[in-house]
Design a protein around this motif. Sequence first.
Motif, PDB file in Angstrom:
ATOM      1  N   THR A  80     -22.168 -25.782  42.189  1.00  0.00           N
ATOM      2  CA  THR A  80     -23.239 -25.662  41.182  1.00  0.00           C
ATOM      3  C   THR A  80     -22.751 -26.008  39.773  1.00  0.00           C
ATOM      4  O   THR A  80     -23.552 -26.162  38.870  1.00  0.00           O
ATOM      5  CB  THR A  80     -23.810 -24.227  41.176  1.00  0.00           C
ATOM      6  N   GLY A  81     -21.446 -26.117  39.606  1.00  0.00           N
ATOM      7  CA  GLY A  81     -20.925 -26.467  38.285  1.00  0.00           C
ATOM      8  C   GLY A  81     -19.420 -26.630  38.347  1.00  0.00           C
ATOM      9  O   GLY A  81     -18.792 -26.331  39.375  1.00  0.00           O
ATOM     10  N   ILE A  82     -18.842 -27.128  37.242  1.00  0.00           N
ATOM     11  CA  ILE A  82     -17.371 -27.204  37.175  1.00  0.00           C
ATOM     12  C   ILE A  82     -16.886 -26.888  35.766  1.00  0.00           C
ATOM     13  O   ILE A  82     -17.596 -27.129  34.784  1.00  0.00           O
ATOM     14  CB  ILE A  82     -16.778 -28.593  37.537  1.00  0.00           C
ATOM     15  N   THR A  83     -15.668 -26.417  35.710  1.00  0.00           N
ATOM     16  CA  THR A  83     -14.949 -26.324  34.443  1.00  0.00           C
ATOM     17  C   THR A  83     -13.757 -27.269  34.583  1.00  0.00           C
ATOM     18  O   THR A  83     -13.597 -27.917  35.630  1.00  0.00           O
ATOM     19  CB  THR A  83     -14.435 -24.900  34.182  1.00  0.00           C
ATOM     20  N   GLU A  84     -12.901 -27.320  33.553  1.00  0.00           N
ATOM     21  CA  GLU A  84     -11.752 -28.233  33.662  1.00  0.00           C
ATOM     22  C   GLU A  84     -10.714 -27.752  34.667  1.00  0.00           C
ATOM     23  O   GLU A  84      -9.753 -28.462  34.963  1.00  0.00           O
ATOM     24  CB  GLU A  84     -11.148 -28.458  32.278  1.00  0.00           C
ATOM     25  N   LYS A  85     -10.923 -26.545  35.236  1.00  0.00           N
ATOM     26  CA  LYS A  85      -9.950 -26.031  36.211  1.00  0.00           C
ATOM     27  C   LYS A  85     -10.575 -25.621  37.546  1.00  0.00           C
ATOM     28  O   LYS A  85      -9.883 -25.533  38.549  1.00  0.00           O
ATOM     29  CB  LYS A  85      -9.261 -24.789  35.630  1.00  0.00           C
ATOM     30  N   GLU A  86     -11.894 -25.345  37.531  1.00  0.00           N
ATOM     31  CA  GLU A  86     -12.507 -24.736  38.719  1.00  0.00           C
ATOM     32  C   GLU A  86     -13.817 -25.403  39.090  1.00  0.00           C
ATOM     33  O   GLU A  86     -14.529 -25.903  38.224  1.00  0.00           O
ATOM     34  CB  GLU A  86     -12.868 -23.274  38.424  1.00  0.00           C
ATOM     35  N   VAL A  87     -14.141 -25.293  40.402  1.00  0.00           N
ATOM     36  CA  VAL A  87     -15.487 -25.661  40.867  1.00  0.00           C
ATOM     37  C   VAL A  87     -16.231 -24.353  41.119  1.00  0.00           C
ATOM     38  O   VAL A  87     -15.696 -23.437  41.746  1.00  0.00           O
ATOM     39  CB  VAL A  87     -15.424 -26.480  42.177  1.00  0.00           C
ATOM     40  N   LEU A  88     -17.459 -24.258  40.616  1.00  0.00           N
ATOM     41  CA  LEU A  88     -18.270 -23.054  40.806  1.00  0.00           C
ATOM     42  C   LEU A  88     -19.233 -23.305  41.962  1.00  0.00           C
ATOM     43  O   LEU A  88     -19.752 -24.417  42.112  1.00  0.00           O
ATOM     44  CB  LEU A  88     -19.045 -22.742  39.526  1.00  0.00           C
ATOM     45  N   SER A 209     -24.750 -31.828  35.287  1.00  0.00           N
ATOM     46  CA  SER A 209     -25.435 -32.218  34.045  1.00  0.00           C
ATOM     47  C   SER A 209     -25.181 -31.269  32.870  1.00  0.00           C
ATOM     48  O   SER A 209     -25.461 -31.626  31.735  1.00  0.00           O
ATOM     49  CB  SER A 209     -26.924 -32.396  34.297  1.00  0.00           C
ATOM     50  N   HIS A 210     -24.649 -30.061  33.147  1.00  0.00           N
ATOM     51  CA  HIS A 210     -24.305 -29.176  32.022  1.00  0.00           C
ATOM     52  C   HIS A 210     -22.796 -28.952  31.932  1.00  0.00           C
ATOM     53  O   HIS A 210     -22.334 -28.031  31.287  1.00  0.00           O
ATOM     54  CB  HIS A 210     -25.034 -27.831  32.155  1.00  0.00           C
ATOM     55  N   SER A 211     -22.030 -29.803  32.620  1.00  0.00           N
ATOM     56  CA  SER A 211     -20.578 -29.579  32.665  1.00  0.00           C
ATOM     57  C   SER A 211     -19.864 -30.457  31.649  1.00  0.00           C
ATOM     58  O   SER A 211     -20.485 -31.291  30.981  1.00  0.00           O
ATOM     59  CB  SER A 211     -20.061 -29.916  34.066  1.00  0.00           C
ATOM     60  N   PHE A 212     -18.539 -30.347  31.592  1.00  0.00           N
ATOM     61  CA  PHE A 212     -17.772 -31.186  30.666  1.00  0.00           C
ATOM     62  C   PHE A 212     -17.827 -32.665  31.058  1.00  0.00           C
ATOM     63  O   PHE A 212     -17.428 -33.522  30.285  1.00  0.00           O
ATOM     64  CB  PHE A 212     -16.309 -30.691  30.563  1.00  0.00           C
TER      65      PHE A 212
END
Length: 333
Positions: A80-88, A209-212
């Motif tokens: 559902t999303g990602i950060t620079e280290k993790e997948v949510l 679409s709302h990620s980095f």
Amino acid sequence: MAEPAKSSAVVVVVGGGVAGAFVAKSLQSHAQVVLIEPKDYLEIPYGELRSKVEPLFAERTLIKHTDYLTDVRIINTCATGITEKEVLTEDGGSVTYDYLVIATGHVDSATRIRDERLEEFKQDNQKIESSRLQINSGSRLLEFVGPKASKKALDWLVSKKVDVLLNETVEVTSLEASSGTYTISSGEKITADCHFVCVGKRIGSGWLSHSFLKESLDDKGRLQVDKNLRVRGSQIVFAAGDITDVPEIKQGYLAQAHAMVIAKNIKLLINGSAENKLATYTANSSAPALVSLGRKGGVAQLPCFTVSGWLPAFIKSRDLFIGKVRKEIGLKA
Ligand SMILES: Cc1cc2nc3c(=O)[nH]c(=O)nc-3n(C[C@H](O)[C@H](O)[C@H](O)COP(=O)(O)OP(=O)(O)OC[C@H]3O[C@@H](n4cnc5c(N)ncnc54)[C@H](O)[C@@H]3O)c2cc1C
């Protein structure tokens, strides 16, 4: 010589379609691979339509991920999303990565369980009657190939007594579907016992679409990649298959080629290779396209000419490349 020890680097692959399946398979003995995919099976899409008319065919086109990913942690959920280290993920979890491969070509609304998908094909088969009508919003069929190939496909359908309505659209509401009457854009009403939606599926990048990575999406929602198939602006995030903006026809065998380049590059990076040693991918802008028209017919668009009849049927229509893909993934054809 002894195999090098498996790396502790974690490679997360999001999307278990053709592209993701081949990346995960190629890396499973080299790194700690995690596959995030809602379905418990790989569906080879080339067999979808034949499986509706021959449900037994689906036994070979639907492959449990556990059958070929024997050393991969498989998480059956949606990212559902990602950060620079993790997948949510949709279940509230998160998975940390060292390298990430995004292969979420299209949003897939198919059931998540293989046995249920097999059952769907059996039910579709029972609905199919002998008279057929095809509705197409464009002025020709198969707009992803050239006009000559479109015309050959149209002639074949007409010869099989299929009514083809071009430049028409239809809104399929559940109310209409249950009554069996459909209104097309010209206002005409059509009755049918069943319908199949064959329009292209939505690109599977909404979750980014709302990620980095949102600035790396182009205006069609595709991920922009560099020559090493890394997402523009990232050193550790790759993208493969239909989700990429590589300027070529979107085909499974090209998705496989992306997967091979990415697997090679991740192995090189894990082993500390220099950036300039990474493999590059060149878009295949004149890639051939083959469209099956039943078991004994087909249309092929090759770089110099278009051909219909026995030749494309011989190359594609008998098995739709299903045996080939199964073998390449390490299974019996
Ligand atoms: C009817 C048909 C016939 C075709 N015939 C051929 C052919 O003969 N030869 C050929 O080479 N190509 C063919 N193609 C094209 C080929 O199927 C595609 O190019 C190929 O499947 C692309 O693979 P992919 O892995 O990039 O994407 P997809 O196949 O779309 O797979 C994407 C995967 O990502 C998953 N996913 C999506 N969103 C998320 C999320 N948020 N989190 C986790 N997972 C997610 C989906 O469930 C899916 O499993 C055909 C396509 C169709 C529809």
